[in-house]
Design an enzyme around this catalytic site. Structure first.
Site, PDB file in Angstrom:
ATOM      1  N   ASP A   1       0.818  -1.213   0.000  1.00  0.00           N
ATOM      2  CA  ASP A   1       0.000   0.000   0.000  1.00  0.00           C
ATOM      3  C   ASP A   1       0.853   1.265   0.000  1.00  0.00           C
ATOM      4  O   ASP A   1       2.027   1.243   0.349  1.00  0.00           O
ATOM      5  CB  ASP A   1      -0.906   0.013   1.236  1.00  0.00           C
ATOM      6  CG  ASP A   1      -0.098  -0.065   2.508  1.00  0.00           C
ATOM      7  OD1 ASP A   1       0.944  -0.756   2.519  1.00  0.00           O
ATOM      8  OD2 ASP A   1      -0.484   0.577   3.502  1.00  0.00           O
ATOM      9  N   GLU A   2       0.221   2.336  -0.411  1.00  0.00           N
ATOM     10  CA  GLU A   2       0.740   3.686  -0.229  1.00  0.00           C
ATOM     11  C   GLU A   2       2.206   3.856  -0.628  1.00  0.00           C
ATOM     12  O   GLU A   2       3.035   4.278   0.175  1.00  0.00           O
ATOM     13  CB  GLU A   2       0.563   4.108   1.250  1.00  0.00           C
ATOM     14  CG  GLU A   2      -0.886   4.154   1.678  1.00  0.00           C
ATOM     15  CD  GLU A   2      -1.040   4.625   3.120  1.00  0.00           C
ATOM     16  OE1 GLU A   2      -2.052   5.291   3.403  1.00  0.00           O
ATOM     17  OE2 GLU A   2      -0.151   4.337   3.943  1.00  0.00           O
ATOM     18  N   VAL A   3       2.501   3.544  -1.860  1.00  0.00           N
ATOM     19  CA  VAL A   3       3.869   3.737  -2.331  1.00  0.00           C
ATOM     20  C   VAL A   3       4.063   5.188  -2.783  1.00  0.00           C
ATOM     21  O   VAL A   3       3.348   5.676  -3.642  1.00  0.00           O
ATOM     22  CB  VAL A   3       4.190   2.778  -3.498  1.00  0.00           C
ATOM     23  CG1 VAL A   3       5.581   3.084  -4.052  1.00  0.00           C
ATOM     24  CG2 VAL A   3       4.074   1.340  -3.030  1.00  0.00           C
TER      25      VAL A   3
END
Lengths: 737, 737
Positions: free
Chosen positions: A307-309
């Protein structure tokens, strides 16, 4: 049959039992009488048994003893009170989709629990334990017939042990609580920017440089796995990658997409450090790590986060950009998709099935991959459309401290591809001391959503049973209730914390959205303030809302309202006093009383020096004085309204309007806390002017219209933050953390 | 020197510090400012160190973290906040009379603890931990200079683990609490009629037949000894003989003076089974047992009990009577003296010094014998006159649940032969769940009597500090406060226990004298009722008594009185409701609110069958309805008196007289509980008619005259039981148990 009365059956859609069960079983029929629980209580088995079952029976005996306060005589020779029949061996390690059903029959003379698997027995034993309560002649289990099985096979809790370290005791007591409400997946978020929390023997600098010494040894991990297995709970580890990996780079900077050195992140949010997906060495390294961890964890599922790169490092790296062009990647998403495919091969190579957050969804993922949906029902639907199985976490983010009814109204929806749901406890604003109170009892309501039939949706019933379960969880070691008083005591610095308790009982703590901008929080800021002690949802206020409904008919209701409003109205002086130091001749001092004491007491002071004791000893109480001031005002309005009602006088319309406005003002957060105490007073004002129900100034209490999921959500929405949409509110983003 | 102000020094006899220390140190001088406690807190040693010291420092770090809620960074590189200097090696196992002195200096930048021995360091670390509290900018330790050493070398707690079994966890957490208040002797009452609680490898039927499986293995005993040793506490085992030995005879009936068989005693009292002092086999057996146990326990002292011998079996045995005639024994006392001399030889043979209760005092005892005096100061004086050293337990019997001030006023008296004192926790009316609340915090006040100079005797100061210590003991694992709420929750059967809490806060539990005839108690009766949850001494009531004194000058005082009296006046309906079952359509039910819920809820009942839910679910709450009725009456009198005072009206003299009489009636025990709530209301009535102070209708609150020990005792005497003398009241007999 004449001696039966039907308490509850799914077919009839009736849930009116005084049974304090959570989750509610699929079918339960109560008859008269009950099975007495005394010191000769004993369990025996027939049929298949194993070490898991034996351990469970031993735990049950201890728990029954704690729960009832009755000492158990282990050497009793009476016949067993509870006979357990397990029909098949089943799996030693709990398995996705295994048979968890059970049947429980309790009469006035004995009880019988039947199940196909040991796991089913475990679920039934929890039901039995929950049923024990005070009866006409002492503790008993009511006579009952129960048939039960879960709605979803994947019922989980994710615990983030990276942002705040959670010692073994926290993990184990939460596993006990999970078992109590029939959850079966412990998702262990073991790594993130703020800490790599598990020992790697192959890459020891992961924990050496990435954990401040706070990590689980592999022996401890095995202990947790066995502990969970004994309770019918699978353990799924998560190693979040390629983002959320700063702590890895503290030991292995060469994994990153930009040169180091790196240190453990102390702040909250999304950070730039990201793995370099273009170097073969990255995958060699991950092959080693995933291999090591896949061997340690027996569960076939393995979570790689995803997630959330933040792609800043990728964009600033010439070599990475060259690689992307070479592979004709349109954007960073394509690059991450490439990374995911490479990682999935490694996960598969080591015998596991990959699980990842929404963002891993992309072309060419293996069909068996499981998507954990945190961004909304839409993303889950998309995964399903592409044929992937999914687990819903959207709407179950515990760090937002939403009312239980909001989570309860959020349904994973039935469907072939929906395995179930997982609540998530991200740990920016929880410590080992406070985490229990942010997971529980809300988690129990969510567990019911995962286990019980979809039609089980009565909010009042849920709250009553959830609070009962909350108390019963004390007996299995959770600290959510015990720490409440202890933390308030701490703020009072050795004096009575009673005024703080009155204040806390009427308050609700803000979640991550209300806290992230309130002060400069980092992992080094202690979570030991009033807001950390205060519960997400006030039990007292819920009860008072009920009292308002019963005010005409129930003497206890009116009595509780008056006593409580009086305590609120009188609260300010007590809190003020705690914000000041203990004075040698004041209340709370050592000499005390101001009335003199025997022989020679007295304090010599050099008046010329600054007196540290007068500078204000209670910095953590000082911020509560305005809150107490507001609560006192709410109490006075409540008392006045109560007088109008009890004396059957008509309140002036402008008085009601003024007070309604005043309540809106008094509800504004102070010290990261909201005064829930306004709610019952609003309801009282509504009783003074019933026609005002429709004008928007009154929020829901016990009104019938409040109980449908949509109304609940809408209520919360308007009450909590008027300017955002429902979807926005349930959008649980870590982006701004 | 100009920046100092003297808070307290023994020479001046002044004790007016806001320091929350218990026991108070011999000398303490506070200066301005304090040492901040934050996440970089670290301790270092200079001088001598060993495993005991290292373990203590590690415990301190954990405790500071729990106490403040501040996570500690173990890998900090800052200089140590606290430097510990131990000057000599000292003894590895704590020794009677060793140097326990220490000196502690805290400035705004650092702290330094100096001691001759590791034991002295342990005492000083506890002082340091107690000093941590909320300061102007967060947690801190005030700048201070302390020089400290104990008054008596023997400061003990006796725990009876026979009448009610106390698991390892109970023993260990109480050792932690003992260390916190500088006690140094754990007297382990391991055997009695109701259980033989320690594994004997030589005579295994002792535990096999005599303990219901509830005994300590020898490995566990070694663990307890090490645990205590690490905390500077000696462990002295007691094997009570020749009486109080029924449990021994369950396995070895041949030891008794009458033929068996014998079984474990379940009742309370003094019983006939007694060892046969005339058979040589008895001494052969005891030689074996004492030898085995003497090798297990490193302490040089060994307790053989010797109290309360019922000589019925002796008198009915022809052979014993013949033996007595042969030896020209005048009576059974002579026979017991013979037994004692024989046992003493065995104790000495195995390298130990004998300790026994009063009754062992007789001719030809070895000079080194220690007499534990439980029957009064007179018996201690007699022992001293005969040259024996003694330990005072008379006046320190915790099972009577006397107010702390009574024990506090009881002094062991200085003298060469007085080693110190020991409080005794006999366990007829305590379980693992309630025992902490019957020992603590009273034990802390007694510990101060044992440690601090005799002149430390201010009762108000004691109470303020004792309650602060009570709260701080939460952080080291005691359950006396946490279990209070949990036990009330249990009675409420899943519903809110708030009404019970209001009632319990205003109540005080009766001790053994008030309970022994209240119902048929045995070891099989669960101690899970209201009386078991209620504290021996009401903190709330003590605070309200102070409020009455401050009513004119302190707004918080008047506010607390009004809020509390209102809660009392409104209590009855809530308790009544808890005594009834949760009704499907009432408050506390599953469907709740009476206002209807969504979709199809409802209960089908067959009206022709008896409805078990209506028979009264709360049998344990039902007995509290009259108590709640009385408290409501007290609350109404209090509110009325408050009105008179605040409106400056004159109360009619006959109203005051009538209410005083009414309060006497309302104070009568109900359900083994006394309503302490009458006391502040009595004080209010006294304010309405100040001249009544002398007429006996008003008991002490904060009046100056109350604080001398004699007055305290006298007060308690008249308040609690008007018809017995002081000596009678402090006469702590087990005879009637």
């Amino acid at each position: 049959m004449a001696r039966w009365f039907l308490i509850m059956t799914l077919l009839a859609g009736a849930y009116a039992a005084p049974l304090q069960l959570m989750p509610l079983p699929r079918k339960a029929v109560v008859s008269s009488g009950g099975l007495a629980i005394d010191s000769s209580f004993r369990v025996a088995t027939s049929g298949y048994s194993d070490f898991r079952l034996e351990a469970a029976l031993k735990r049950l005996a201890g728990r029954v003893s704690r729960q009832t306060g009755i000492p158990m005589l282990t050497n009793t020779v009476k016949p067993a009170s509870l006979l357990v029949e397990c029909r098949e061996r089943g799996n030693e390690y709990p398995t996705l989709g295994e048979d968890e059903s059970y049947q429980l029959d309790v009469s006035t003379t004995s009880a019988r629990l039947q199940a196909h698997s040991v796991t089913g027995v475990l679920r039934g034993l929890e039901t039995f334990a929950q049923l024990i309560g005070p009866g006409p002649e002492g503790f008993e289990v009511p006579s009952i017939h129960i048939e039960d099985q879960p709605r979803f096979p994947w019922r989980g809790l994710m615990l983030d042990v990276s942002r705040h370290w959670m010692p073994m005791a926290v993990v184990e007591r939460n596993l006990d609580a999970m078992a109590a409400v029939k959850l079966n997946v412990f998702h262990w978020h073991l790594s993130d920017d703020q800490g790599f929390r598990i020992e790697s023997k192959r890459y020891p600098k992961l924990q050496q440089n990435g954990s401040d010494g706070n990590f689980y040894t592999q022996a401890e991990v095995r202990q947790v796995i066995a502990y969970a297995r004994d309770r019918g709970i699978r353990v799924i580890p998560e190693f979040d990658m390629p983002g959320h990996t700063t702590a890895w780079f503290a030991g292995y900077p060469e994994l990153a997409s930009a040169p180091g050195p790196y240190t453990i992140e102390r702040k909250w949010g999304i950070f730039e450090p990201t793995m370099d997906p273009t170097r073969e060495e990255t995958y060699t390294y991950l092959d080693g790590l995933i291999g090591e961890m896949a061997a340690l964890f027996p569960d076939p599922y393995f979570h790689i986060g995803g997630d959330e790169v933040d792609d800043t490092q990728w964009k600033h790296s010439a070599s990475i950009q060259a690689f992307a062009r070479e592979h004709q990647f349109a954007d960073s998403h394509d690059l991450q998709a490439y990374f995911n495919r490479r990682v999935e091969k490694l996960v598969k190579k080591h015998g596991k099935i990959m699980v990842g957050w929404d963002e891993i969804l992309g072309p060419h993922l293996a069909a068996e991959t499981v998507i954990q949906s945190w961004r909304g029902q839409a993303s889950m639907a998309e995964a399903a459309a592409q044929g992937y199985r999914s687990v819903l976490s959207f709407g179950y983010y515990l760090d937002h401290l939403y009312p239980a009814r909001v989570h309860y109204a959020n349904d994973p929806m039935d469907g072939k591809a929906v395995l179930g749901g997982e609540a998530c406890m991200w740990s920016e604003y929880v410590s080992p001391e406070t985490v229990d109170s942010r997971i529980w009892p809300t988690m129990a309501a969510i567990a019911e959503r995962f286990w019980s039939p979809r039609e089980v949706a009565d909010v009042e019933s849920m709250y009553t049973r959830m609070e009962a379960v909350s108390r019963s969880l004390e007996w299995i070691g959770l600290e959510h209730r015990a720490n409440y008083g202890a933390m308030l005591d701490r703020l009072a610095g050795g004096r009575s914390s009673e005024p703080l308790r009155v204040l806390a009982d009427a308050s609700e703590a803000l979640g991550i959205e209300g806290r992230r901008d309130a002060r400069h929080y980092t992992s080094l800021v202690a979570l030991n303030r009033f807001v950390d002690a205060v519960r997400p949802e006030s039990e007292l206020v819920r009860r008072l809302e009920g009292d308002v409904a019963g005010i005409g008919s129930d003497p206890a209701a009116a009595a509780e309202l008056r006593a409580t409003f009086t305590a609120w109205a009188e609260i300010e002086a007590g809190v003020r006093q705690l914000a000041e130091p203990p004075l040698p001749n004041g209340r709370g001092s050592v000499t005390g009383g101001g009335s003199g004491t025997n022989g020679g007491s007295g304090t010599k002071r050099d008046g010329s020096v600054p007196n540290r004791d007068r500078e204000g000893a209670g910095v953590m109480v000082a911020e509560l004085v305005p809150l107490a001031h507001n609560l006192a005002a709410i109490g006075r309005i409540g008392l006045r309204a109560l007088d109008y009602i009890e004396k059957r006088e008509t309140a002036p319309a402008n008085w009601i309007a003024d007070q309604s406005q005043e309540l809106d003002r008094l509800e504004q957060p102070v010290a990261e806390v909201r005064l829930a105490g306004v709610r019952p007073v609003r309801l009282l004002l509504a009783q003074l002017r019933p026609q005002s129900l429709a004008n928007g100034s009154v929020r829901c209490g016990n009104e019938p219209l409040c109980n449908s999921p949509a109304t609940v959500l809408n209520w919360t929405l308007t009450a909590a933050r008027p300017n955002i949409t429902l979807e926005q509110m349930l959008w649980v983003s870590r982006a701004g953390k």
